[in-house]
Enzyme design. Structure first.
Site, PDB file in Angstrom:
ATOM      1  CE1 TYR A   5      -5.840  -8.673  -8.528  1.00 39.54           C
ATOM      2  CE2 TYR A   5      -4.177  -7.481  -7.303  1.00 39.54           C
ATOM      3  CZ  TYR A   5      -5.071  -7.549  -8.352  1.00 39.54           C
ATOM      4  OH  TYR A   5      -5.175  -6.484  -9.214  1.00 39.54           O
ATOM      5  CE  LYS A  56     -20.312  -3.227 -10.132  1.00 45.99           C
ATOM      6  NZ  LYS A  56     -21.069  -2.021 -10.535  1.00 45.99           N
ATOM      7  CG  ASP A 114     -19.824   1.159 -10.916  1.00 49.67           C
ATOM      8  OD1 ASP A 114     -19.891   1.091  -9.679  1.00 49.67           O
ATOM      9  OD2 ASP A 114     -20.751   0.769 -11.655  1.00 49.67           O
ATOM     10  CG  ASP A 173      -3.628  -3.237  -8.292  1.00 48.71           C
ATOM     11  OD1 ASP A 173      -2.819  -2.285  -8.318  1.00 48.71           O
ATOM     12  OD2 ASP A 173      -3.419  -4.299  -8.893  1.00 48.71           O
ATOM     13  CG  ASP A 191      -2.108   2.093 -10.582  1.00 49.28           C
ATOM     14  OD1 ASP A 191      -1.524   2.094  -9.484  1.00 49.28           O
ATOM     15  OD2 ASP A 191      -1.812   1.322 -11.509  1.00 49.28           O
TER      16      ASP A 191
END
Length: 358
Positions: free
Chosen positions: A138, A189, A222, A246, A250
């Protein structure tokens, strides 16, 4: 008596409703505690202001915020405006220049709330997710060329700097060190993102050497989703990139029962600029004006704000009030499967604050 200047930015949708509820609870806390006061200034920044003036906040908005001790934020976003416009025009326009580089999101199963995970107990899900909040995916770097043509191209460049990664890693290790389990999981990752996230991994290894009492491991993002759902008790403190955290936070909120109860702190650990506190649920225009938004995420965010300001006693009192509210099914809003209204939850929280015996 210490007086704290707090900027209240309700923003859009249910943000307006839950921030007002949060301010009522904060006022009750200040009255109950007697050792501090709050000087609240409200700002009408958001989508409605954009429709009037073409900007979600004034050009000098960030400079106006610098004089405050903390910021209480609601939500930003409206159905008729592009999401990237509202996010970059308000929330990120505050976080980035104020260098609120540590986004901290605690998650646990509160009393009276049932996790959708089968057989999980409250002690099995008690996490803090640390999100790198200033760069990564971001960072705002990239662009579009040849618009409208068949060869149109868009680039989104993830930025990982040694300084940015090291400071968030150090923050996460210090936070893990302060918690009873002294356990940190570094999400990555790097098998696919072979430059930025290899640097991420290398710096994690370097910083870990300064925290020999912290047990840490590394997990691909993942695989992390599987671990969060199947082995929640194996996790405690988690650090991840801007995008990965982010998404994972959630998921964490959903696993704890509802995104409506989840808080966020956007921290500038240096103290050279105010930090900002907000629920993570968004503007939720589908329920705006119905009076059924869950204010618990805002209350919890306010507790984090008080703790950050050094008012640990008031923060603990607010968390006790939150737990008394959630323990009563009659005070569950629709996101928790109940029928309570925002004002019911707010009134009950204030009563819990005022009625507590020392």
């Amino acid at each position: 008596m210490k007086t704290y200047r707090v900027a209240a930015i309700p923003g859009d949708g249910i943000g307006i409703e839950v921030v007002e509820a949060g301010l009522l609870v904060l006022e009750a806390l200040a009255e109950r505690d007697g050792g501090f006061a709050l000087d609240i200034e409200r700002f009408d920044w958001g989508s409605e202001r954009y429709r009037r003036s073409g900007a979600l906040m004034p050009a000098d908005g960030v400079e106006r915020l610098r004089g405050f001790d903390a910021i209480l934020f609601g939500a930003v976003g409206a159905p008729d405006l592009p999401d990237h416009l509202t996010l970059w025009g308000l929330r990120l326009a505050i976080c980035q220049p104020l260098d609120q580089f540590a986004n901290v999101r605690p998650t646990r199963i509160l009393p009276g709330i049932t996790s959708p995970l089968r057989g999980v107990s409250p002690g099995d899900l008690d996490w803090v997710i640390v999100r790198e909040n200033s760069e990564g995916e971001y960072a705002g770097q990239g662009g579009r060329s040849h618009r409208g043509l068949p060869e149109e191209v868009a680039t989104e460049v993830a930025i990982f700097t040694r300084a940015g990664v090291e400071r968030i890693m150090r923050y996460a290790f210090q936070l893990a060190q302060s918690r009873p389990r002294k356990l940190l999981t570094v999400v990555t990752k790097s098998n696919a993102q072979r430059y930025g996230l290899v640097l991420w991994d290398e710096i994690a290894q370097e910083v870990a050497a300064d925290f020999p009492d912290v047990t840490w491991d590394k997990m691909l993002v993942d695989a992390m989703t599987v671990r969060m759902t199947l082995k929640p008790g194996s996790l405690d403190t988690i650090v991840a990139t801007n995008l990965h955290a982010d998404i994972l936070s959630d998921l964490a909120a959903a696993l704890a029962g509802s995104i409506g109860i989840a808080p966020t702190a956007n921290i500038n650990p240096t103290g050279r600029a105010p930090s900002m506190f907000e629920p993570i649920h968004g503007s939720a225009f589908d329920i705006t004006g119905k009076g059924i938004a869950n204010p618990v995420g805002t209350f919890w965010s306010a507790a984090m704000m008080l703790d950050h300001l050094g008012e640990q006693g008031a923060a603990a009192l607010l968390m006790q009030a939150i737990e008394r509210v959630t323990a009563d099914p009659a005070l569950h809003t629709p996101d928790l499967g109940g029928t309570a209204r925002t004002e019911d939850v707010t009134r009950a929280a204030i009563e819990a604050i005022r009625g507590r015996n020392d």
